[in-house]
Design a protein around this motif. Structure first.
Motif, PDB file in Angstrom:
ATOM      1  N   CYS A  23       0.818  -1.006   0.002  1.00  0.00           N
ATOM      2  CA  CYS A  23      -0.145  -0.033  -0.083  1.00  0.00           C
ATOM      3  C   CYS A  23       1.046   1.410   0.049  1.00  0.00           C
ATOM      4  CB  CYS A  23      -0.595   0.104   1.382  1.00  0.00           C
ATOM      5  SG  CYS A  23      -2.161   1.574   1.556  1.00  0.00           S
ATOM      6  N   LYS A  52      -0.106   9.360   0.562  1.00  0.00           N
ATOM      7  CA  LYS A  52      -1.249   8.562   1.187  1.00  0.00           C
ATOM      8  C   LYS A  52      -2.575   9.275   1.550  1.00  0.00           C
ATOM      9  CE  LYS A  52      -1.220   5.032   0.846  1.00  0.00           C
ATOM     10  NZ  LYS A  52      -1.653   4.322  -0.174  1.00  0.00           N
ATOM     11  N   HIS A 193      -8.326  -3.449  -2.098  1.00  0.00           N
ATOM     12  CA  HIS A 193      -9.384  -2.093  -1.727  1.00  0.00           C
ATOM     13  C   HIS A 193     -10.633  -2.521  -1.844  1.00  0.00           C
ATOM     14  CE1 HIS A 193      -5.487   0.038  -1.929  1.00  0.00           C
ATOM     15  NE2 HIS A 193      -5.800   0.619  -0.786  1.00  0.00           N
ATOM     16  N   GLU A 219      -2.407  -5.581  -3.257  1.00  0.00           N
ATOM     17  CA  GLU A 219      -1.387  -5.064  -2.142  1.00  0.00           C
ATOM     18  C   GLU A 219      -0.526  -6.366  -1.471  1.00  0.00           C
ATOM     19  OE1 GLU A 219      -2.856  -0.671  -1.132  1.00  0.00           O
ATOM     20  OE2 GLU A 219      -3.424  -2.093   0.334  1.00  0.00           O
ATOM     21  N   ASP A 230      -3.187  -0.410   5.574  1.00  0.00           N
ATOM     22  CA  ASP A 230      -3.862  -1.356   4.947  1.00  0.00           C
ATOM     23  C   ASP A 230      -3.379  -2.874   4.982  1.00  0.00           C
ATOM     24  OD1 ASP A 230      -5.825   0.290   4.233  1.00  0.00           O
ATOM     25  OD2 ASP A 230      -4.977   0.478   1.793  1.00  0.00           O
ATOM     26  N   GLN A 233      -5.547  -6.050   4.468  1.00  0.00           N
ATOM     27  CA  GLN A 233      -5.986  -6.683   3.157  1.00  0.00           C
ATOM     28  C   GLN A 233      -4.654  -6.999   2.416  1.00  0.00           C
ATOM     29  OE1 GLN A 233      -7.624  -2.924   1.927  1.00  0.00           O
ATOM     30  NE2 GLN A 233      -6.261  -2.218   0.465  1.00  0.00           N
TER      31      GLN A 233
END
Ligand code: PEP
Ligand code: MN
Length: 260
Positions: A23, A52, A193, A219, A230, A233
């Motif tokens: 990420c 970010k 995402h 990712e 993140d 995920q």
């Protein structure tokens, strides 16, 4: 038939493209280690955020310019073209100097000054779908970029806001045949995402290829538990390797000339 968008020899619309990376770029060592694993997995491009956009102002905001250099060096070292997100038109020259493809994030899909600036250049753009946008609005943003002369556009479905709470977003797989029926832009998905859950990334990647997506963006992190953004995920590097093998063994849906 999709148009072909060539990023230093990686051709969207001509091959199924796997983009993978963290990420956020967190350090020189972190991106080097992950880029090596991305290359070994068989993925063709490297991603990593350095500016970010975060939901909380207290979260990690990215490394900025040093992060861009780390990402560029890792891409060069392992022979992977790179993509990174541009948030602010004032950073355009800087980002365009370092990256092979500029990502416009979900929150900026309708940021017209940003889109115009990219449209006036020839740099390839990965245009994410706004989380609250219809496919038509998404295509209109792509057409807006193109109206300034830049035809190097790839779309990315990254999930939309719905009433469902078991996933972070709802990855709208229908948008792929819809967008491909209405345009000739290559369309990829972002199951990371799109779901927010590492365990759902592989099945939604398979589904994306089956429905005719031109690629996926994943990712990945060498240590997801300690990722600065993140982590929930992120695939582990060895999981990415297994996913790329599975995806490459699957045949894609072949579109007729137009399907709308
Ligand atoms: C990302 O890909 O790093 C990102 C922030 O995605 P999105 O704009 O889809 O939220
Ligand atoms: Mn992320």
């Amino acid at each position: 038939m999709s148009r072909l968008v060539d990023i230093s020899g990686v051709v969207f619309g001509g091959e199924f493209v796997v983009i993978a990376g963290p990420c956020s770029v967190e350090s020189e060592e972190q991106i080097d280690e992950i880029a090596k694993a991305v290359k070994l997995s068989g993925a063709q491009m490297l991603r990593g955020g350095v500016f970010k956009p975060r939901t909380s102002p207290y979260s990690f905001q990215g490394l900025g310019e040093p992060g861009l250099r780390f990402l560029r060096n890792a891409g060069n070292k392992y022979g992977l073209p790179i993509v990174t997100e541009l948030l602010d038109p004032r950073d355009f020259e800087l980002v365009a100097r370092f990256t092979d493809m500029v990502q416009i994030g979900s929150r900026n899909m309708q940021n017209h000054p940003l889109l115009e600036q990219i449209g006036r250049s020839k740099i390839p753009i990965l245009l994410k779908r706004g989380m609250n946008s219809t496919v038509e609005e998404w295509l209109n943003s792509a057409r807006f970029v193109e109206s300034f002369g830049n035809e190097n556009i790839v779309l990315c479905e990254r999930g939309i806001r719905t009433f469902e709470t078991s996933t972070r977003n709802t990855l709208d797989l229908s948008s792929i045949p819809v967008a491909k029926g209405l345009s000739d832009y290559p369309v990829i998905t972002d199951p990371s995402h799109g779901t927010g859950v590492a365990g759902l990334v592989a099945p939604l990647s398979i589904a994306s290829k089956a429905v005719g997506a031109d690629g996926i963006m994943i990712e990945v992190h060498s240590n997801p538990e300690n990722a600065l953004s993140d982590g929930a995920q992120a695939l582990k590097t060895e999981e990415l390797g297994r996913l790329v093998v599975q995806v490459n063994n699957l045949s894609a849906y072949q579109y007729p000339a137009r399907c709308s």
